[in-house]
Design a protein around this motif. Structure first.
Motif, PDB file in Angstrom:
ATOM      1  N   VAL A  66     -11.294   1.665   2.579  1.00  8.01           N
ATOM      2  CA  VAL A  66     -10.563   1.098   3.716  1.00  8.01           C
ATOM      3  C   VAL A  66      -9.110   0.848   3.332  1.00  8.01           C
ATOM      4  O   VAL A  66      -8.177   1.159   4.087  1.00  8.01           O
ATOM      5  CB  VAL A  66     -11.241  -0.206   4.187  1.00  8.01           C
ATOM      6  CG1 VAL A  66     -10.382  -0.896   5.254  1.00  8.01           C
ATOM      7  CG2 VAL A  66     -12.628   0.087   4.740  1.00  8.01           C
ATOM      8  N   GLY A  67      -8.889   0.276   2.153  1.00  8.50           N
ATOM      9  CA  GLY A  67      -7.525   0.016   1.701  1.00  8.50           C
ATOM     10  C   GLY A  67      -6.714   1.284   1.552  1.00  8.50           C
ATOM     11  O   GLY A  67      -5.520   1.320   1.909  1.00  8.50           O
ATOM     12  N   ILE A  68      -7.340   2.344   1.039  1.00  2.00           N
ATOM     13  CA  ILE A  68      -6.640   3.617   0.877  1.00  2.00           C
ATOM     14  C   ILE A  68      -6.193   4.164   2.235  1.00  2.00           C
ATOM     15  O   ILE A  68      -5.057   4.620   2.398  1.00  2.00           O
ATOM     16  CB  ILE A  68      -7.541   4.631   0.154  1.00  2.00           C
ATOM     17  CG1 ILE A  68      -7.716   4.238  -1.311  1.00  2.00           C
ATOM     18  CG2 ILE A  68      -6.968   6.044   0.250  1.00  2.00           C
ATOM     19  CD1 ILE A  68      -8.732   5.064  -2.058  1.00  2.00           C
ATOM     20  N   LEU A  83       8.604   3.595  -3.526  1.00  2.00           N
ATOM     21  CA  LEU A  83       7.300   3.401  -2.896  1.00  2.00           C
ATOM     22  C   LEU A  83       6.181   3.455  -3.933  1.00  2.00           C
ATOM     23  O   LEU A  83       5.179   2.739  -3.808  1.00  2.00           O
ATOM     24  CB  LEU A  83       7.087   4.464  -1.816  1.00  2.00           C
ATOM     25  CG  LEU A  83       5.858   4.293  -0.912  1.00  2.00           C
ATOM     26  CD1 LEU A  83       5.907   2.965  -0.175  1.00  2.00           C
ATOM     27  CD2 LEU A  83       5.776   5.450   0.080  1.00  2.00           C
ATOM     28  N   ILE A  84       6.348   4.287  -4.944  1.00  2.00           N
ATOM     29  CA  ILE A  84       5.349   4.350  -6.008  1.00  2.00           C
ATOM     30  C   ILE A  84       5.285   3.015  -6.743  1.00  2.00           C
ATOM     31  O   ILE A  84       4.193   2.503  -7.044  1.00  2.00           O
ATOM     32  CB  ILE A  84       5.667   5.485  -7.000  1.00  2.00           C
ATOM     33  CG1 ILE A  84       5.706   6.829  -6.276  1.00  2.00           C
ATOM     34  CG2 ILE A  84       4.640   5.520  -8.126  1.00  2.00           C
ATOM     35  CD1 ILE A  84       6.150   7.988  -7.159  1.00  2.00           C
ATOM     36  N   VAL A  85       6.450   2.447  -7.049  1.00  2.00           N
ATOM     37  CA  VAL A  85       6.485   1.155  -7.738  1.00  2.00           C
ATOM     38  C   VAL A  85       5.789   0.089  -6.898  1.00  2.00           C
ATOM     39  O   VAL A  85       5.013  -0.734  -7.418  1.00  2.00           O
ATOM     40  CB  VAL A  85       7.939   0.740  -8.035  1.00  2.00           C
ATOM     41  CG1 VAL A  85       7.983  -0.648  -8.671  1.00  2.00           C
ATOM     42  CG2 VAL A  85       8.605   1.754  -8.943  1.00  2.00           C
ATOM     43  N   ALA A 137       0.161   3.662   6.662  1.00  2.00           N
ATOM     44  CA  ALA A 137       1.386   2.861   6.708  1.00  2.00           C
ATOM     45  C   ALA A 137       2.528   3.506   5.936  1.00  2.00           C
ATOM     46  O   ALA A 137       3.694   3.397   6.314  1.00  2.00           O
ATOM     47  CB  ALA A 137       1.102   1.461   6.165  1.00  2.00           C
ATOM     48  N   CYS A 138       2.197   4.196   4.832  1.00  2.00           N
ATOM     49  CA  CYS A 138       3.244   4.705   3.941  1.00  2.00           C
ATOM     50  C   CYS A 138       3.683   6.121   4.260  1.00  2.00           C
ATOM     51  O   CYS A 138       4.674   6.602   3.704  1.00  2.00           O
ATOM     52  CB  CYS A 138       2.758   4.656   2.489  1.00  2.00           C
ATOM     53  SG  CYS A 138       2.491   2.978   1.885  1.00  2.00           S
ATOM     54  N   MET A 140      -3.762   1.995  -4.354  1.00  2.00           N
ATOM     55  CA  MET A 140      -4.057   3.407  -4.552  1.00  2.00           C
ATOM     56  C   MET A 140      -3.537   4.247  -3.390  1.00  2.00           C
ATOM     57  O   MET A 140      -2.923   5.297  -3.576  1.00  2.00           O
ATOM     58  CB  MET A 140      -5.570   3.614  -4.693  1.00  2.00           C
ATOM     59  CG  MET A 140      -6.169   3.053  -5.953  1.00  2.00           C
ATOM     60  SD  MET A 140      -7.958   3.318  -5.982  1.00  2.00           S
ATOM     61  CE  MET A 140      -8.380   2.513  -7.524  1.00  2.00           C
ATOM     62  N   GLY A 141      -3.787   3.773  -2.164  1.00  2.00           N
ATOM     63  CA  GLY A 141      -3.350   4.534  -0.996  1.00  2.00           C
ATOM     64  C   GLY A 141      -1.847   4.681  -0.918  1.00  2.00           C
ATOM     65  O   GLY A 141      -1.339   5.676  -0.393  1.00  2.00           O
ATOM     66  N   THR A 142      -1.123   3.693  -1.441  1.00  2.00           N
ATOM     67  CA  THR A 142       0.334   3.775  -1.457  1.00  2.00           C
ATOM     68  C   THR A 142       0.820   4.827  -2.441  1.00  2.00           C
ATOM     69  O   THR A 142       1.830   5.507  -2.202  1.00  2.00           O
ATOM     70  CB  THR A 142       0.933   2.401  -1.829  1.00  2.00           C
ATOM     71  OG1 THR A 142       0.463   1.417  -0.905  1.00  2.00           O
ATOM     72  CG2 THR A 142       2.450   2.432  -1.791  1.00  2.00           C
ATOM     73  N   CYS A 143       0.094   5.001  -3.532  1.00  2.00           N
ATOM     74  CA  CYS A 143       0.520   5.939  -4.576  1.00  2.00           C
ATOM     75  C   CYS A 143      -0.021   7.347  -4.382  1.00  2.00           C
ATOM     76  O   CYS A 143       0.645   8.319  -4.744  1.00  2.00           O
ATOM     77  CB  CYS A 143       0.082   5.428  -5.943  1.00  2.00           C
ATOM     78  SG  CYS A 143       0.930   3.939  -6.491  1.00  2.00           S
ATOM     79  N   PHE A 144      -1.235   7.474  -3.853  1.00  2.00           N
ATOM     80  CA  PHE A 144      -1.840   8.791  -3.708  1.00  2.00           C
ATOM     81  C   PHE A 144      -0.927   9.682  -2.867  1.00  2.00           C
ATOM     82  O   PHE A 144      -0.482   9.328  -1.798  1.00  2.00           O
ATOM     83  CB  PHE A 144      -3.203   8.700  -3.030  1.00  2.00           C
ATOM     84  CG  PHE A 144      -4.285   8.134  -3.905  1.00  2.00           C
ATOM     85  CD1 PHE A 144      -4.117   8.029  -5.270  1.00  2.00           C
ATOM     86  CD2 PHE A 144      -5.472   7.708  -3.353  1.00  2.00           C
ATOM     87  CE1 PHE A 144      -5.109   7.517  -6.075  1.00  2.00           C
ATOM     88  CE2 PHE A 144      -6.480   7.189  -4.146  1.00  2.00           C
ATOM     89  CZ  PHE A 144      -6.306   7.084  -5.513  1.00  2.00           C
ATOM     90  N   GLY A 145      -0.673  10.851  -3.324  1.00  2.00           N
ATOM     91  CA  GLY A 145       0.203  11.763  -2.601  1.00  2.00           C
ATOM     92  C   GLY A 145       1.660  11.480  -2.880  1.00  2.00           C
ATOM     93  O   GLY A 145       2.435  12.387  -3.162  1.00  2.00           O
TER      94      GLY A 145
END
Length: 576
Positions: free
Chosen positions: A430-432, A450-452, A438-439, A490-495
């Protein structure tokens, strides 16, 4: 001679039937990548093998997939995508049967390696096949189907495994989760034989033009779609190479899988929620950002490819030696880590680790001298790209280790059943999804910042989980909230990690870059599952084991925060 899917007009219903076959193969791969997480303690209790078996179950499949992923894509270019797809799914199904019938840990690990190897033959072919049967203006709609399909599978895989274990159908226990592939894989194989278009011969020129995208094929296959991105039909149409000619005609042959990498704008970010095999897996989001540049530079790419060795008769070259050296390096590293943690740090594991490092150095040397390397040498001279590779290894290793440890702690420490442990990972998924949605629009503006942000959110979630493990926060809800925050990070960093990594590469390097990143991610998953669980199994006290493992994850995440500043500032511009 090189072969290619013959692009012939297909009825709309047949196109969607082909899509269903390709999606079924991707789901099958994802299910088998995730099921052993929840089932590992049960399997180890039945077959023996202890901690070493649990570690190898988390690493073996990703190891074979990562080593052979790029090779599988190039073999499809050379011998035909339909042919390789059928071979892959047949071998995958038979290897699943071998897993279900395994009588000892060695047999099971060997079967998992074979299963991952055939997965690497099967998965890269799907997107090239879809590029041949779908008109360009419908590819975006076709690829958008993958997001919900793989999203459901990422959660459903572990839950299915838990259900089959607890149901103990026919007294099979955990074996049923592999033997069910007789039905699932067999049905997909029969449908593929009936529905997939035939491979057709192509010219040497077509073979050369396919080279620009063949590795991108692999990357998109390794990551079907970032859940958050959802349908992007307009972008996808542009990424596929622009609109059709005014007369609506299509080329008689498709010289490259149209838009394969372009529609990968995504990856299997959702599957990470339930697997140490993180986006799957596939987190290569080169997508439209690179595709625009690729279209503009096609003449430059063609000139470059004309001078690239192809093998006899214009066939696509496959660097089998390079893949073999990489395989030896990875096996040495993994065996050293696992054997050292299981039997003590004697001479054997130390020599394995040293040998793995030596062979990895030989692999890097091979990439500089090979006629057709797996990674373009120019990429290795790009500081931003190499920093992204290192960051990807550390980040995805930490993520895979964290998720594996979370599953082990829920079963060993909290005494969750397999089904409950699988459901306990749902907040991560769900968080991902929330963070990815959002990102998606923020990456162009924030770039590496954004990665940071994502790494800091992940650190907060991991710290929260540490508090739960140490008893500072009791109850189920603190665990659920910690898992949710971890998923947001994780969802913010993935991709985003790989979007920024390719921020300053040349368009003609896009194919090699995407293939390298996809393979690197899978190998990182294998290393992370082995390395972090090595720390976990050093002590019998579950709270201490989880604490030590989470501190390793925290250290790796902090290291990633430093590496971020070596990346390009921005992602590739996505032209409208």
């Amino acid at each position: 001679m090189s072969t290619l899917i013959r692009a012939s007009p297909a009825r709309a219903d047949r196109r969607w039937a082909v899509l269903a076959v390709i999606l079924a193969a991707a789901v099958l791969d994802l299910l088998d990548a995730t099921i052993t997480n929840v089932a590992a303690p049960t399997i180890a209790a039945d077959l023996g093998g202890g901690a070493a078996l649990i570690q190898w179950l988390g690493a073996s499949y990703a190891l074979a997939l990562g080593v052979l992923l790029v090779v599988g894509g190039r073999l499809g270019d050379r011998y035909g995508r339909r042919r390789l797809f059928l071979l892959g799914i047949t071998g995958f199904t038979l290897a699943s049967v071998a897993c279900g019938l395994a009588v000892d840990p060695g047999t099971l690990i060997g079967a998992r390696l074979v299963q991952g190897g055939f997965g690497a033959l099967m998965i890269p072919q799907g997107f090239g096949i879809l590029g041949a049967v779908f008109p360009r203006d419908q590819l975006g709609k076709a690829f958008s189907v993958f997001a919900p399909g793989l999203g459901v599978s990422s959660v459903g895989g572990p839950v299915l495994a838990g259900f089959l274990i607890e149901a103990d159908l026919g007294g099979l226990g955990w074996r049923a989760m592999f033997l069910i592939n007789i039905v699932l894989g067999g049905a997909a194989l029969l449908a593929a034989i009936r529905l997939l278009p035939a491979d057709g011969p192509r010219s040497a020129d077509a073979s050369r033009s396919a080279g620009a995208a063949r590795s991108a094929d692999v990357a998109s296959s390794a990551g079907a779609s970032r859940l958050a991105d959802g349908p992007r039909s307009a972008d996808a149409t542009r990424s596929a190479g622009g609109p059709l000619p005014a007369d609506g005609s299509r080329p008689a042959e498709v010289s490259r899988p149209t838009g394969a990498a372009d529609f990968a704008d995504s990856s299997r970010s959702s599957e990470a929620a339930c697997s140490p095999r993180t986006p799957s897996s596939g987190v290569v989001s080169i997508a439209g950002r690179v595709s625009d540049g690729r279209d503009r530079s096609e003449g430059h790419s063609a000139d470059r490819l004309q001078s690239r060795p192809e093998g006899r008769s214009g066939a696509v070259a496959v660097d089998g030696v390079g893949a073999g050296v990489l395989a030896v390096a990875m096996v040495g590293l993994l065996h050293g880590l696992i054997d050292g943690s299981a039997h003590g740090w004697t001479l054997v594991p130390i020599l394995c680790l040293a040998g793995g490092l030596v062979f990895f150095g030989l692999f890097c040397l091979r990439q500089r001298t090979a006629a057709s390397p797996l990674i373009e040498p120019s990429l290795l001279r790009n500081r931003g790209f190499t920093a992204g590779l290192v960051l990807g290894v550390v980040f995805f290793a930490a993520v895979s280790g964290l998720l594996y440890v979370l599953v082990l702690y829920m079963q060993y420490g909290l005494r969750f059943t397999p089904v409950r442990a699988a459901l306990g990972l749902a907040p991560v998924a769900v968080g991902i999804v929330i963070a990815s949605i959002a990102c998606h629009r923020l990456i162009a503006r924030l770039g590496r910042t954004l990665i940071v942000i994502g790494l800091v959110i992940g650190l907060i979630g991991t710290g929260w989980l540490l508090a739960v493990v140490r008893g500072v926060a009791d109850g189920v809800w603190p665990l659920v909230l910690a898992a949710l925050v971890i998923g947001l990070g994780m969802g913010t960093c993935f991709g985003t990690v790989y979007d920024v990594t390719v921020g300053d590469i040349d368009p003609h390097e896009a194919g090699s870059a995407s293939g390298a990143l996809a393979a690197t991610q899978q190998l990182a998953n294998a290393i992370g599952a082995a390395a972090v669980t090595t720390v976990y199994f050093r002590t019998g006290d579950q709270a201490q084991a989880a604490t030590g493992s989470l501190l390793v994850v925290v250290a790796a995440t902090i290291a990633c925060c430093g590496l971020v500043w070596l990346l390009p500032r921005k992602a590739q511009p996505h032209h409208g």
